[in-house]
Design a protein around this motif. Structure first.
Motif, PDB file in Angstrom:
ATOM      1  N   VAL A 110       7.244  17.898  16.845  1.00 46.92           N
ATOM      2  CA  VAL A 110       6.629  18.241  15.567  1.00 46.92           C
ATOM      3  C   VAL A 110       6.138  17.018  14.788  1.00 46.92           C
ATOM      4  N   THR A 111       6.652  15.833  15.129  1.00 43.59           N
ATOM      5  CA  THR A 111       6.208  14.612  14.445  1.00 43.59           C
ATOM      6  C   THR A 111       5.083  13.896  15.207  1.00 43.59           C
ATOM      7  N   ASP A 112       4.627  14.482  16.313  1.00 44.75           N
ATOM      8  CA  ASP A 112       3.545  13.893  17.116  1.00 44.75           C
ATOM      9  C   ASP A 112       2.326  13.655  16.227  1.00 44.75           C
ATOM     10  N   LEU A 113       1.782  12.457  16.267  1.00 47.99           N
ATOM     11  CA  LEU A 113       0.607  12.130  15.450  1.00 47.99           C
ATOM     12  C   LEU A 113      -0.636  12.893  15.900  1.00 47.99           C
ATOM     13  N   ASP A 114      -0.612  13.425  17.130  1.00 49.20           N
ATOM     14  CA  ASP A 114      -1.759  14.198  17.620  1.00 49.20           C
ATOM     15  C   ASP A 114      -1.615  15.694  17.313  1.00 49.20           C
TER      16      ASP A 114
END
Length: 138
Positions: A110-114
């Motif tokens: 959920v914290t993926d920058l994409d």
């Protein structure tokens, strides 16, 4: 016009179409999964890749539309909504629509920058059913 009927129709669809405007001022349409969250006919939330072409198009021009349809054996129903699309990257919104299986698309979770959220806010729409079209305001 029964707006609750339109909401129920949208909830049953598995696919939606989003439309953005490219840098040549031409509409671009993309099939998407149904919205992750819907608030009436006013707000719709979709998940997508931050690196996607659509995200850049919406940042440059927020004018957008979304479309839902169902084609039965005899009956065709369609709903088109016009409005604005926002690209949201805040963690609270990302958490709000995150689903367990999303790691297939966003490897870092959920914290993926994409990973980002498209929030569509509608202003008006058109409903088509039984050879009749009706326009409505939101």
């Amino acid at each position: 016009m029964n707006l609750k009927k339109i909401e129920n129709f949208i909830d049953k669809q598995k696919v939606s179409f989003i439309c953005s405007i490219d840098d040549e001022n031409c509409p671009n349409v993309k099939a998407m999964l149904k919205p992750r969250k819907r608030i009436g006919l006013k707000e719709f939330y979709f998940s997508t890749n931050t690196s996607s072409l659509r995200v850049n198009q919406y940042k440059n021009n927020p004018n957008a539309s979304i479309y839902f349809y169902h084609k039965g054996l005899i009956k065709y129903v369609g709903v088109m909504l016009k409005g604005k699309m926002e690209v949201l990257t805040d963690q609270e919104t990302k958490n709000m629509i995150w689903e367990k299986g999303d790691t297939i698309f966003y490897k870092k979770g959920v914290t993926d920058l994409d990973y980002c959220v498209l929030k569509f806010t509608s202003t008006s729409g058109r409903y088509y059913c039984d050879l009749k079209t009706e326009s409505f305001d939101i």
